[in-house]
Design a protein around this motif. Structure first.
Motif, PDB file in Angstrom:
ATOM      1  N   ASP A 178       4.585  -9.437  -2.360  1.00 24.42           N
ATOM      2  CA  ASP A 178       4.002 -10.429  -3.281  1.00 24.42           C
ATOM      3  C   ASP A 178       2.700 -10.973  -2.703  1.00 24.42           C
ATOM      4  OD1 ASP A 178       5.929 -10.327  -5.240  1.00 24.42           O
ATOM      5  OD2 ASP A 178       7.188 -11.856  -4.279  1.00 24.42           O
ATOM      6  N   VAL A 179       1.633 -10.917  -3.486  1.00 18.49           N
ATOM      7  CA  VAL A 179       0.342 -11.442  -3.030  1.00 18.49           C
ATOM      8  C   VAL A 179      -0.162 -12.462  -4.053  1.00 18.49           C
ATOM      9  CG1 VAL A 179      -1.954 -10.811  -2.173  1.00 18.49           C
ATOM     10  CG2 VAL A 179      -0.162  -9.082  -2.242  1.00 18.49           C
ATOM     11  N   ALA A 180      -0.563 -13.617  -3.564  1.00 18.60           N
ATOM     12  CA  ALA A 180      -1.141 -14.632  -4.465  1.00 18.60           C
ATOM     13  C   ALA A 180      -2.621 -14.292  -4.621  1.00 18.60           C
ATOM     14  CB  ALA A 180      -0.966 -16.019  -3.859  1.00 18.60           C
ATOM     15  N   VAL A 181      -2.992 -13.804  -5.794  1.00 18.51           N
ATOM     16  CA  VAL A 181      -4.371 -13.333  -5.994  1.00 18.51           C
ATOM     17  C   VAL A 181      -5.135 -14.340  -6.853  1.00 18.51           C
ATOM     18  CG1 VAL A 181      -5.815 -11.428  -6.789  1.00 18.51           C
ATOM     19  CG2 VAL A 181      -3.513 -10.952  -5.925  1.00 18.51           C
ATOM     20  N   GLU A 182      -6.208 -14.885  -6.302  1.00 13.27           N
ATOM     21  CA  GLU A 182      -6.998 -15.880  -7.027  1.00 13.27           C
ATOM     22  C   GLU A 182      -7.414 -15.334  -8.394  1.00 13.27           C
ATOM     23  OE1 GLU A 182     -10.348 -17.417  -4.761  1.00 13.27           O
ATOM     24  OE2 GLU A 182     -11.129 -18.146  -6.681  1.00 13.27           O
ATOM     25  N   GLY A 183      -7.103 -16.091  -9.434  1.00  9.73           N
ATOM     26  CA  GLY A 183      -7.490 -15.699 -10.786  1.00  9.73           C
ATOM     27  C   GLY A 183      -6.457 -14.834 -11.503  1.00  9.73           C
ATOM     28  N   TYR A 184      -5.433 -14.361 -10.770  1.00  8.77           N
ATOM     29  CA  TYR A 184      -4.470 -13.433 -11.387  1.00  8.77           C
ATOM     30  C   TYR A 184      -3.010 -13.806 -11.117  1.00  8.77           C
ATOM     31  CZ  TYR A 184      -8.669 -10.621 -11.853  1.00  8.77           C
ATOM     32  OH  TYR A 184      -9.932 -10.197 -12.163  1.00  8.77           O
ATOM     33  N   GLY A 185      -2.743 -14.835 -10.318  1.00 11.61           N
ATOM     34  CA  GLY A 185      -1.362 -15.201 -10.002  1.00 11.61           C
ATOM     35  C   GLY A 185      -0.768 -14.275  -8.947  1.00 11.61           C
ATOM     36  N   THR A 186       0.577 -14.196  -8.956  1.00 13.53           N
ATOM     37  CA  THR A 186       1.237 -13.363  -7.938  1.00 13.53           C
ATOM     38  C   THR A 186       1.310 -11.918  -8.425  1.00 13.53           C
ATOM     39  OG1 THR A 186       2.508 -15.247  -7.177  1.00 13.53           O
ATOM     40  CG2 THR A 186       3.356 -13.074  -6.584  1.00 13.53           C
ATOM     41  N   VAL A 187       0.836 -11.008  -7.585  1.00 13.21           N
ATOM     42  CA  VAL A 187       0.820  -9.578  -7.938  1.00 13.21           C
ATOM     43  C   VAL A 187       1.554  -8.818  -6.837  1.00 13.21           C
ATOM     44  CG1 VAL A 187      -0.679  -7.583  -8.377  1.00 13.21           C
ATOM     45  CG2 VAL A 187      -1.424  -9.864  -9.079  1.00 13.21           C
ATOM     46  N   GLN A 188       2.413  -7.863  -7.243  1.00 12.19           N
ATOM     47  CA  GLN A 188       3.131  -7.042  -6.244  1.00 12.19           C
ATOM     48  C   GLN A 188       2.336  -5.797  -5.888  1.00 12.19           C
ATOM     49  OE1 GLN A 188       7.114  -5.900  -7.238  1.00 12.19           O
ATOM     50  NE2 GLN A 188       7.931  -7.685  -6.184  1.00 12.19           N
ATOM     51  N   VAL A 189       2.181  -5.556  -4.573  1.00 13.74           N
ATOM     52  CA  VAL A 189       1.445  -4.371  -4.123  1.00 13.74           C
ATOM     53  C   VAL A 189       2.289  -3.621  -3.087  1.00 13.74           C
ATOM     54  CG1 VAL A 189      -0.761  -5.602  -4.401  1.00 13.74           C
ATOM     55  CG2 VAL A 189       0.290  -5.472  -2.136  1.00 13.74           C
ATOM     56  N   ASP A 190       1.945  -2.357  -2.852  1.00 13.61           N
ATOM     57  CA  ASP A 190       2.509  -1.595  -1.736  1.00 13.61           C
ATOM     58  C   ASP A 190       1.426  -1.506  -0.662  1.00 13.61           C
ATOM     59  OD1 ASP A 190       4.912  -1.063  -3.135  1.00 13.61           O
ATOM     60  OD2 ASP A 190       3.926   0.569  -4.214  1.00 13.61           O
ATOM     61  N   VAL A 191       1.836  -1.590   0.598  1.00 10.48           N
ATOM     62  CA  VAL A 191       0.864  -1.496   1.697  1.00 10.48           C
ATOM     63  C   VAL A 191       1.117  -0.184   2.439  1.00 10.48           C
ATOM     64  CG1 VAL A 191       0.014  -2.586   3.821  1.00 10.48           C
ATOM     65  CG2 VAL A 191       0.751  -4.011   1.893  1.00 10.48           C
ATOM     66  N   VAL A 192       0.080   0.639   2.501  1.00  6.29           N
ATOM     67  CA  VAL A 192       0.247   2.001   3.035  1.00  6.29           C
ATOM     68  C   VAL A 192      -0.919   2.306   3.971  1.00  6.29           C
ATOM     69  CG1 VAL A 192       0.607   4.427   2.411  1.00  6.29           C
ATOM     70  CG2 VAL A 192       1.282   2.640   0.807  1.00  6.29           C
ATOM     71  N   TYR A 193      -0.603   3.057   5.053  1.00  2.00           N
ATOM     72  CA  TYR A 193      -1.628   3.462   6.024  1.00  2.00           C
ATOM     73  C   TYR A 193      -2.023   4.915   5.766  1.00  2.00           C
ATOM     74  CZ  TYR A 193      -3.900   4.316  10.516  1.00  2.00           C
ATOM     75  OH  TYR A 193      -4.805   4.624  11.494  1.00  2.00           O
ATOM     76  N   GLY A 194      -3.320   5.138   5.603  1.00  2.00           N
ATOM     77  CA  GLY A 194      -3.826   6.511   5.420  1.00  2.00           C
ATOM     78  C   GLY A 194      -5.011   6.735   6.361  1.00  2.00           C
ATOM     79  N   GLY A 195      -4.876   6.206   7.600  1.00  2.00           N
ATOM     80  CA  GLY A 195      -6.017   6.178   8.531  1.00  2.00           C
ATOM     81  C   GLY A 195      -6.655   4.804   8.501  1.00  2.00           C
ATOM     82  N   ALA A 196      -6.305   4.044   7.487  1.00  2.00           N
ATOM     83  CA  ALA A 196      -6.679   2.634   7.314  1.00  2.00           C
ATOM     84  C   ALA A 196      -5.583   2.036   6.431  1.00  2.00           C
ATOM     85  CB  ALA A 196      -8.037   2.511   6.623  1.00  2.00           C
ATOM     86  N   PHE A 197      -5.371   0.721   6.555  1.00  2.00           N
ATOM     87  CA  PHE A 197      -4.336   0.080   5.731  1.00  2.00           C
ATOM     88  C   PHE A 197      -4.922  -0.327   4.376  1.00  2.00           C
ATOM     89  CE2 PHE A 197      -2.502  -0.567   9.940  1.00  2.00           C
ATOM     90  CZ  PHE A 197      -1.164  -0.286   9.707  1.00  2.00           C
ATOM     91  N   TYR A 198      -4.202   0.075   3.322  1.00  2.00           N
ATOM     92  CA  TYR A 198      -4.615  -0.259   1.952  1.00  2.00           C
ATOM     93  C   TYR A 198      -3.474  -0.948   1.211  1.00  2.00           C
ATOM     94  CZ  TYR A 198      -8.499   3.125   2.209  1.00  2.00           C
ATOM     95  OH  TYR A 198      -9.651   3.804   2.528  1.00  2.00           O
ATOM     96  N   ALA A 199      -3.843  -1.814   0.267  1.00  2.00           N
ATOM     97  CA  ALA A 199      -2.891  -2.250  -0.749  1.00  2.00           C
ATOM     98  C   ALA A 199      -3.072  -1.307  -1.931  1.00  2.00           C
ATOM     99  CB  ALA A 199      -3.210  -3.678  -1.174  1.00  2.00           C
ATOM    100  N   LEU A 200      -1.973  -0.785  -2.451  1.00  2.00           N
ATOM    101  CA  LEU A 200      -2.036   0.098  -3.623  1.00  2.00           C
ATOM    102  C   LEU A 200      -1.356  -0.620  -4.785  1.00  2.00           C
ATOM    103  CD1 LEU A 200      -0.979   3.575  -2.113  1.00  2.00           C
ATOM    104  CD2 LEU A 200      -3.214   2.542  -2.179  1.00  2.00           C
ATOM    105  N   VAL A 201      -2.014  -0.621  -5.932  1.00  2.00           N
ATOM    106  CA  VAL A 201      -1.448  -1.401  -7.049  1.00  2.00           C
ATOM    107  C   VAL A 201      -1.973  -0.864  -8.389  1.00  2.00           C
ATOM    108  CG1 VAL A 201      -3.276  -3.169  -6.692  1.00  2.00           C
ATOM    109  CG2 VAL A 201      -1.246  -3.770  -8.001  1.00  2.00           C
ATOM    110  N   PRO A 202      -1.069  -0.716  -9.382  1.00  2.00           N
ATOM    111  CA  PRO A 202      -1.553  -0.332 -10.713  1.00  2.00           C
ATOM    112  C   PRO A 202      -2.439  -1.435 -11.306  1.00  2.00           C
ATOM    113  CG  PRO A 202       0.820   0.033 -10.517  1.00  2.00           C
ATOM    114  CD  PRO A 202       0.403  -0.782  -9.322  1.00  2.00           C
ATOM    115  N   ALA A 203      -3.580  -1.037 -11.868  1.00  2.00           N
ATOM    116  CA  ALA A 203      -4.532  -2.015 -12.431  1.00  2.00           C
ATOM    117  C   ALA A 203      -3.908  -2.830 -13.559  1.00  2.00           C
ATOM    118  CB  ALA A 203      -5.778  -1.280 -12.931  1.00  2.00           C
ATOM    119  N   GLU A 204      -2.900  -2.261 -14.222  1.00  2.00           N
ATOM    120  CA  GLU A 204      -2.310  -2.983 -15.367  1.00  2.00           C
ATOM    121  C   GLU A 204      -1.631  -4.284 -14.928  1.00  2.00           C
ATOM    122  OE1 GLU A 204       2.021  -0.759 -15.870  1.00  2.00           O
ATOM    123  OE2 GLU A 204       0.428  -0.301 -17.319  1.00  2.00           O
TER     124      GLU A 204
END
Ligand SMILES: O=C(O)[C@H]1NCC[C@@H]1O
Length: 338
Positions: free
Chosen positions: A156-182
């Motif tokens: 769960d991430v509190a995203v300014e302007g969008y409320g709480t959004v669920q993301v996955d955190v994955v390492y691919g040589g760097a750490f990314y949050a992955l999330v459907p734009a919808e």
């Protein structure tokens, strides 16, 4: 302070994402390892990054690479990647372009046909690149990155302007949050780049403030590099799936993002949507495609769900430059408009 001098570059792009390959003019970069060299650059030579990445020679979304002596014995050369805010740990679009460049410019002795293997040390570790080569021309490049792993799902991430959004955190040589734009009420192929940039950038900012990642080998690699907005089409299909990577200081990758699709592929495998060897295409904002597959499962430190992912695509030459600075040109040292 080092004095800025003339810098010469070759310019390439992979799927529209620029790669400024710095060839001449950088001062000596001190340090025994690539990670030490990055620290030295940050502390002593950052004005060179601004000179080459920022306006008037670059732009907000510019990207570059320095070729350096590797500290892994089997590596043919080492790399340090530069962007609008600093130095990154992995860059797939750069590896794809550099594969061609290394063969074309004779950086590899005895190139082989139909494919030449190159070991490229990236800040995250050793990456194997395979360059299609017919003895005259170089073409597509596929690379096998460092192990990629799913760090956490449904964060769960509190995203300014969008409320709480669920993301996955994955390492691919760097750490990314992955999330459907919808999840932000957006569409990755239809919403404006600026809206996607804002939502992804706010997500990265929030994670950087409140979420800690751990890397098995180096604390220097423990940072959230960016957020990847996806079309949510992770179940396997012969159709491509789209994503847009927003990294560093809200920089937008024009390509599908090599390290980003590495991470997405690891996540798809983890969720049971991909089998080993199964190929899938990923579309970036420019429309360019990368193809990925899972090569094998591996253990990476304490991460038992790690995989080696292969990514392929093609880079192109777009020119060469010689950059200068006049003594009385303060603005010309580099600036960005936000
Ligand atoms: O392809 C990649 O992996 C890179 N492109 C820009 C952001 C990432 O470093």
């Amino acid at each position: 302070m080092a004095k800025l001098s003339t810098v010469e570059t070759t310019e390439m792009h992979t799927g529209g994402e620029p790669l400024r390959i710095i060839e001449k003019g950088y001062p000596e970069i001190k340090g025994n390892t690539i990670l030490e060299k990055i620290r030295y650059l940050r502390e002593n030579l950052d004005m060179y990054r601004k000179f080459l990445m920022w306006e008037p020679r670059g732009h907000y979304d510019m990207y570059g690479v320095l070729l350096v002596t590797p500290d892994i014995e089997s590596a043919d050369f080492g790399t340090i990647f530069l962007h609008n805010e600093g130095y990154s740990s992995m860059c797939g679009h750069a590896v794809i372009a550099l594969g061609r460049y290394a063969v074309d410019k004779g950086l590899v002795k005895n190139p082989q046909t139909p494919e030449t293997k190159i070991n490229i040390q990236c800040p995250c570790g050793l990456v194997e690149a395979y360059v299609e080569y017919d003895g005259v021309k170089t073409e597509n490049v596929r690379f096998r990155s460092v192990p990629s792993f799913v760090y956490a799902t449904d964060v769960d991430v509190a995203v300014e302007g969008y409320g709480t959004v669920q993301v996955d955190v994955v390492y691919g040589g760097a750490f990314y949050a992955l999330v459907p734009a919808e999840r932000y009420g957006l569409k990755v192929r239809e919403s404006s780049v600026e809206e996607l940039r804002r939502a992804a950038g706010n997500t990265t900012d929030s994670l950087r403030r409140s979420y800690k990642v751990e890397h098995p080998e180096s604390p220097d690699l423990e940072f959230i590099y960016g957020t990847i907005m996806t079309d949510g089409k992770d179940e396997f299909s012969d159709d491509p799936t789209a994503n847009m990577c927003v990294f560093a200081e809200r920089e937008v990758d024009r390509s599908p993002c090599g390290s980003g699709v590495t991470a997405r592929t690891a996540l798809q495998y983890f969720k049971g949507h991909r089998k080993i060897g199964q190929k899938r295409r990923f579309r970036g904002p420019s429309g360019a495609m990368f193809t990925t597959s899972v090569v094998k499962e591996v253990t990476y430190g304490k991460y038992k769900n790690a995989v080696v992912v292969e990514v392929s695509g093609k880079g192109h030459y777009s020119g060469s430059s010689k950059f200068t600075l006049e003594d009385d040109d303060e603005i010309g040292q580099g600036f960005i408009l936000t």
